[in-house]
Design a protein around this motif. Structure first.
Motif, mmCIF file in Angstrom:
data_model
loop_
_atom_site.group_PDB
_atom_site.id
_atom_site.type_symbol
_atom_site.label_atom_id
_atom_site.label_comp_id
_atom_site.label_asym_id
_atom_site.label_seq_id
_atom_site.Cartn_x
_atom_site.Cartn_y
_atom_site.Cartn_z
ATOM 1 N N ALA A 95 36.518 67.144 -14.868
ATOM 2 C CA ALA A 95 37.012 66.640 -15.554
ATOM 3 C C ALA A 95 36.670 65.273 -16.117
ATOM 4 C CB ALA A 95 38.513 66.064 -14.917
ATOM 5 N N PRO A 96 37.388 64.847 -17.387
ATOM 6 C CA PRO A 96 37.077 64.056 -18.545
ATOM 7 C C PRO A 96 37.454 62.473 -17.748
ATOM 8 C CG PRO A 96 37.867 65.563 -19.390
ATOM 9 C CD PRO A 96 38.526 66.092 -18.138
ATOM 10 N N ASP A 97 36.573 61.832 -17.356
ATOM 11 C CA ASP A 97 37.126 60.659 -16.268
ATOM 12 C C ASP A 97 37.557 59.537 -17.401
ATOM 13 O OD1 ASP A 97 36.984 58.755 -14.680
ATOM 14 O OD2 ASP A 97 35.355 57.727 -15.145
ATOM 15 N N PHE A 98 38.344 58.816 -16.575
ATOM 16 C CA PHE A 98 39.507 57.964 -17.744
ATOM 17 C C PHE A 98 39.788 56.732 -16.867
ATOM 18 C CE2 PHE A 98 42.602 60.789 -15.461
ATOM 19 C CZ PHE A 98 43.196 59.929 -14.646
ATOM 20 N N THR A 99 39.615 55.660 -17.203
ATOM 21 C CA THR A 99 40.223 54.615 -17.016
ATOM 22 C C THR A 99 41.491 53.975 -17.569
ATOM 23 O OG1 THR A 99 37.922 53.860 -16.079
ATOM 24 C CG2 THR A 99 39.566 52.217 -15.538
ATOM 25 N N LEU A 100 42.629 53.794 -17.009
ATOM 26 C CA LEU A 100 43.825 53.670 -18.018
ATOM 27 C C LEU A 100 44.734 52.132 -16.957
ATOM 28 C CD1 LEU A 100 45.054 57.265 -18.589
ATOM 29 C CD2 LEU A 100 44.250 54.850 -20.547
ATOM 30 N N PRO A 101 45.786 51.650 -17.871
ATOM 31 C CA PRO A 101 46.703 50.790 -17.169
ATOM 32 C C PRO A 101 47.554 51.632 -16.252
ATOM 33 C CG PRO A 101 46.870 49.889 -19.221
ATOM 34 C CD PRO A 101 45.538 51.397 -19.297
ATOM 35 N N ARG A 102 48.624 50.872 -15.308
ATOM 36 C CA ARG A 102 49.296 52.026 -14.555
ATOM 37 C C ARG A 102 50.241 50.921 -14.401
ATOM 38 N NH1 ARG A 102 48.747 52.661 -8.775
ATOM 39 N NH2 ARG A 102 50.800 53.153 -8.593
ATOM 40 N N ASP A 103 51.475 51.659 -13.871
ATOM 41 C CA ASP A 103 52.471 50.788 -13.516
ATOM 42 C C ASP A 103 52.627 50.150 -12.358
ATOM 43 O OD1 ASP A 103 53.646 52.342 -10.649
ATOM 44 O OD2 ASP A 103 52.219 53.744 -11.428
ATOM 45 N N GLY A 104 53.075 48.627 -12.523
ATOM 46 C CA GLY A 104 53.014 48.069 -11.636
ATOM 47 C C GLY A 104 51.651 47.021 -11.405
ATOM 48 N N GLY A 105 50.648 47.752 -13.012
ATOM 49 C CA GLY A 105 49.601 46.144 -13.002
ATOM 50 C C GLY A 105 48.756 47.069 -12.477
ATOM 51 N N GLY A 106 47.757 46.891 -13.019
ATOM 52 C CA GLY A 106 45.833 46.869 -12.882
ATOM 53 C C GLY A 106 45.989 48.591 -13.333
ATOM 54 N N THR A 107 44.716 49.254 -13.026
ATOM 55 C CA THR A 107 44.582 50.146 -13.178
ATOM 56 C C THR A 107 44.208 50.925 -12.316
ATOM 57 O OG1 THR A 107 42.096 49.273 -13.245
ATOM 58 C CG2 THR A 107 43.338 49.033 -14.956
ATOM 59 N N ILE A 108 44.546 52.586 -12.744
ATOM 60 C CA ILE A 108 43.484 53.845 -12.290
ATOM 61 C C ILE A 108 42.355 54.493 -12.965
ATOM 62 C CG2 ILE A 108 45.478 55.135 -12.656
ATOM 63 C CD1 ILE A 108 44.630 55.764 -9.496
ATOM 64 N N ALA A 109 42.020 55.010 -12.227
ATOM 65 C CA ALA A 109 40.353 55.611 -12.373
ATOM 66 C C ALA A 109 40.026 56.779 -12.200
ATOM 67 C CB ALA A 109 39.175 54.079 -12.883
ATOM 68 N N GLY B 210 50.951 60.517 -12.971
ATOM 69 C CA GLY B 210 51.363 61.079 -14.564
ATOM 70 C C GLY B 210 51.412 60.276 -16.250
ATOM 71 N N VAL B 211 50.428 60.949 -17.255
ATOM 72 C CA VAL B 211 50.060 60.395 -18.245
ATOM 73 C C VAL B 211 51.049 60.429 -19.070
ATOM 74 C CG1 VAL B 211 47.865 59.806 -19.574
ATOM 75 C CG2 VAL B 211 48.043 60.479 -17.294
ATOM 76 N N SER B 212 51.486 59.303 -20.052
ATOM 77 C CA SER B 212 51.570 59.724 -21.180
ATOM 78 C C SER B 212 51.730 57.994 -22.309
ATOM 79 C CB SER B 212 53.202 59.589 -21.218
ATOM 80 O OG SER B 212 54.316 58.037 -20.903
ATOM 81 N N LYS B 213 51.954 58.147 -23.999
ATOM 82 C CA LYS B 213 51.741 57.042 -24.467
ATOM 83 C C LYS B 213 52.643 55.805 -23.989
ATOM 84 C CE LYS B 213 50.552 57.546 -28.833
ATOM 85 N NZ LYS B 213 49.209 57.274 -29.289
ATOM 86 N N ASP B 214 53.601 55.850 -22.728
ATOM 87 C CA ASP B 214 54.710 54.652 -23.208
ATOM 88 C C ASP B 214 53.828 53.928 -22.737
ATOM 89 O OD1 ASP B 214 57.116 55.386 -23.697
ATOM 90 O OD2 ASP B 214 57.051 57.352 -22.073
ATOM 91 N N SER B 215 53.950 52.443 -22.800
ATOM 92 C CA SER B 215 53.341 51.041 -22.145
ATOM 93 C C SER B 215 53.423 50.839 -20.959
ATOM 94 C CB SER B 215 53.576 50.012 -23.115
ATOM 95 O OG SER B 215 55.472 49.725 -22.692
ATOM 96 N N VAL B 216 52.813 50.051 -20.183
ATOM 97 C CA VAL B 216 52.988 49.528 -18.262
ATOM 98 C C VAL B 216 54.724 49.405 -18.198
ATOM 99 C CG1 VAL B 216 52.066 48.545 -17.117
ATOM 100 C CG2 VAL B 216 50.853 49.451 -18.410
ATOM 101 N N LYS B 217 55.459 48.257 -19.080
ATOM 102 C CA LYS B 217 56.305 48.099 -18.960
ATOM 103 C C LYS B 217 57.906 48.945 -19.309
ATOM 104 C CE LYS B 217 58.680 43.763 -21.141
ATOM 105 N NZ LYS B 217 58.605 43.053 -23.134
ATOM 106 N N LYS B 218 57.658 50.008 -20.443
ATOM 107 C CA LYS B 218 57.956 50.615 -20.049
ATOM 108 C C LYS B 218 57.754 51.838 -18.666
ATOM 109 C CE LYS B 218 59.156 51.689 -25.037
ATOM 110 N NZ LYS B 218 58.111 52.339 -26.803
#
Length: 155
Positions: free
Chosen positions: A10-24, A69-77
């Motif tokens: 699975a391709p690795d990723f680190t993304l900003p997540r809801d509530g702040g911080g990141t998920i990798a 869940g992943v989409s292009k929406d911002s963390v704020k959204k």
């Protein structure tokens, strides 16, 4: 890019997540991960899908799986979407669509004769070993969360 196939890493990723911080993904080694890509927060199909995964959250948890869940929406959204519908799944923000591209879900779509780029609704089940165990391309929402849960349980 095409979607990674079962058996591929699975391709690795680190993304900003809801509530702040990141998920990798790399932080979740040793646990099955349900990674689902969806077009947009707070649209009918995406809302139903997020609610279905939330309804089964404790069952996924009992099976040891993490649902993202992943989409292009911002963390704020994402935060607004989560709070409005009482969602308990992790919502990751891929504003640059880099992760979507690596998973082959950033595709050309066609609506009312107009062509545009968007996220294809798809789900990847990543095994505890970091390999893709199963892929659901072009997801239909009804019954999907239940089907994914069965797959997690059979890992």
């Amino acid at each position: 890019m095409s979607m990674p196939e079962p058996g591929a890493a699975a391709p690795d990723f680190t993304l900003p997540r809801d509530g702040g911080g990141t998920i990798a993904l790399s932080d979740l080694k040793g646990k099955p991960v349900v990674l689902y890509f969806y077009p947009k927060d707070d649209t009918p199909g995406c809302t139903k899908e997020a609610i279905a995964f939330t309804d089964h959250a404790s069952a996924f948890e009992s099976a040891g799986a993490v649902v993202i869940g992943v989409s292009k929406d911002s963390v704020k959204k994402h935060d607004k979407f989560r709070d409005k519908h009482g969602l308990s799944v992790i919502l990751a923000s891929d504003e640059e669509s880099d992760t979507c591209e690596r998973y082959g879900t950033w595709v050309e779509k066609n609506m009312y004769g107009k062509t545009y780029m968007g996220i294809q609704r798809a789900t990847f089940l990543i095994g505890a070993d970091g390999q893709i165990a199963r892929v659901w391309p072009k997801v239909k929402v009804p019954g999907h969360a239940e089907e994914v849960l069965e797959a997690v349980r059979s890992l």
